[in-house]
Write a protein that holds these residues in place. Structure first.
Motif, mmCIF file in Angstrom:
data_model
loop_
_atom_site.group_PDB
_atom_site.id
_atom_site.type_symbol
_atom_site.label_atom_id
_atom_site.label_comp_id
_atom_site.label_asym_id
_atom_site.label_seq_id
_atom_site.Cartn_x
_atom_site.Cartn_y
_atom_site.Cartn_z
ATOM 1 N N ILE A 361 59.905 59.339 10.682
ATOM 2 C CA ILE A 361 58.475 59.222 10.357
ATOM 3 C C ILE A 361 57.749 60.572 10.416
ATOM 4 O O ILE A 361 57.019 60.944 9.490
ATOM 5 N N ASP A 362 57.948 61.342 11.498
ATOM 6 C CA ASP A 362 57.163 62.584 11.654
ATOM 7 C C ASP A 362 57.393 63.550 10.496
ATOM 8 O O ASP A 362 56.443 64.072 9.906
ATOM 9 N N VAL A 365 56.023 62.211 7.124
ATOM 10 C CA VAL A 365 54.560 62.321 7.027
ATOM 11 C C VAL A 365 54.182 63.771 6.702
ATOM 12 O O VAL A 365 53.311 64.034 5.876
ATOM 13 N N ALA A 386 51.241 59.774 11.879
ATOM 14 C CA ALA A 386 52.616 59.362 12.196
ATOM 15 C C ALA A 386 52.596 58.187 13.187
ATOM 16 O O ALA A 386 53.358 57.223 13.040
#
Ligand SMILES: NC(=O)c1ccc[n+]([C@@H]2O[C@H](COP(=O)([O-])OP(=O)(O)OC[C@H]3O[C@@H](n4cnc5c(N)ncnc54)[C@H](O)[C@@H]3O)[C@@H](O)[C@H]2O)c1
Ligand SMILES: O=P(O)(O)OC[C@@H](O)[C@@H](O)[C@H](O)[C@H](O)CO
Length: 407
Positions: A361-362, A365, A386
């Motif tokens: 995710i991080d 994003v 995030a």
């Protein structure tokens, strides 16, 4: 006297449905549509007309405008295209940001053709598109391709003007005639106050010369497009297909409105633009939920990566909020839904799902938004976004070890 010529670059929904219909209704211009889509150019040329249904979204009353008598040119037919551009008084651009550089290249070539022909009539390039900073972007991109003499010529004879092309226009759909469009009935086009025509030159009556169109574009994109896409992203995650369904889901409607409020408070704090009153909010919501128009979520969320970039409808107002000491909780929560649905027919949504799967995710994003983690405000937006993605996607993404513990 010969009629003035208008070239519309991008013969799609806005090009035909807003620019085309408005210039046509003036009754005094020679219209040419230019597009890279050869089939569209051929089809429009063969049919020779198209219809735009202009609708009052509150009452449902309708006017049908049959646009005809125009020419069509394929952008790949270089001589014909550049000749049309070089002879135009107005060039209206209605394409997506991914095509801006190509159009800027063509406009730079047009400058060279005009200069070589010794043309001393002014051309006004009316820039459309949901993009903050249209004028600056095109000016840089065009001038980067010109030498000093050509730049001086362009600055005297070719004016770039941002416009707020804000008519909602979509394809009329099954059963309708080919190329028919339907949309709202906005009848004015706010245009930047920078057109250097001689005194006495008649401007199109639908031009509304505005001292600060760039600011009204910021206002439009960072509030109206923000709530539109918030409804779209959250609606898509809930499995809805129209914005009407999304807004009628009381929870989604309220969450989108909270996001809008955050954006509006930031606009007020930063630029002194007052938050609209209750009556205006009610009208805005009624237009989204009108029984006379069913805007498809697939259109509203199209190109989600573009919509999640730094200056666009989510991160633009989110960063402004942070700058103004307002927490963009609901904006980033709505944005997070863009990472949590997958539409096989939308390449950018497929790409986002791949990024989340492969990078986590991080990093996904960061790649999508292009936020800079070394800049404190952008870092905060990144971390909040995030976390919102983690929250919104939680049921599907809880790591196995946690789900075992949590039962
Ligand atoms: N449809 C709407 O309701 C609406 C409203 C406001 C603003 N806009 C903005 O208007 C722009 C166009 O949106 P649309 O809905 O009309 O999209 P669209 O896909 O219907 O039309 C875009 C057209 O541009 C053409 N094109 C692409 N590259 C080109 C190039 N280099 N030269 C000439 N033509 C080119 C495409 O072939 C297509 O026909 C976008 O920036 C969008 O955000 C759309
Ligand atoms: O055109 P986009 O893809 O930037 O955004 C989708 C819609 O929000 C947009 O087209 C609106 O309908 C329009 O901006 C209304 O003015």
């Amino acid at each position: 006297m010969e009629p003035e010529r208008v070239v519309i670059v991008g013969a799609g929904q806005t090009g035909r449905g807003m620019f085309g219909a408005l210039f046509y209704k003036e009754g005094c211009y020679e219209l040419t549509f230019a597009d890279t889509d050869a089939a569209l150019v051929r089809g429009l040329r063969e049919q020779g007309h198209y219809t735009v249904e202009e609708k009052d979204l509150l009452t449902g009353s309708v006017e049908h405008v049959r646009v005809d008598g125009f020419s069509c040119v394929d952008v790949a037919d270089r001589d014909a295209y550049l000749d049309a551009l070089a002879r135009a008084t107005y060039i209206a651009v209605a394409v997506f940001p991914k095509s801006f550089d190509d159009v800027a290249r063509d406009l730079a070539e047009m400058v060279r053709v005009r200069k070589a022909r010794g043309v001393e009539d002014v051309a006004a390039v009316i820039l459309g598109g949901n993009f903050v900073g249209l004028h600056e972007y095109f000016q840089r991109a065009i001038e980067a391709q010109l030498n000093e003499d050509e730049r001086a010529y362009a600055r005297t004879y070719v004016a770039l003007a941002t416009s707020k092309a804000n008519r909602k226009v979509v394809h009329a759909g099954t059963g309708a005639e080919r190329f028919a469009l339907t949309g709202d009935n906005k009848s004015v086009l706010p245009v930047e106050d920078c057109l250097p025509f001689e005194a006495g030159h008649r401007l199109p009556s639908f031009f509304h010369i505005d001292p600060d169109v760039e600011l009204s574009m910021i206002e439009k994109i960072w509030s109206e497009n923000l709530i539109h896409c918030s409804l779209g992203f959250m609606g898509a995650c809930a499995g809805y297909t129209t914005v009407n369904e999304a807004i009628e889901d009381a929870r989604i409607g309220a969450l989108a409105l909270y996001a809008w409020f955050e954006g509006r408070r930031a606009l007020e704090a930063a630029y002194g633009i007052p938050v609209p009153d209750e009556a205006a909010i009610k009208t805005m919501m009624e237009k989204f939920d009108t029984p006379y128009f069913h805007d498809r979520i697939a259109r509203i969320v199209r190109q989600p990566i573009r919509k999640l970039k730094k200056g666009d409808r989510f991160l633009g107002p989110a960063l402004l909020c942070i700058e103004q000491g307002i927490t963009p909780y609901f904006i980033l929560r709505a944005a997070a839904h863009g990472f949590c649905y997958e539409d096989a027919a939308e390449p950018q949504s497929v790409e986002m799902a791949r990024l989340v799967r492969e990078l986590g995710i991080d990093e996904a994003v960061r790649a999508v938004t292009e936020l800079n983690p070394c800049e404190p405000r952008e870092r905060l937006a990144l971390e909040m976004l995030a976390d919102a993605v983690r929250e919104v996607s939680c049921p599907r993404r809880v790591p196995e070890v946690f789900s075992r513990v949590l039962g």
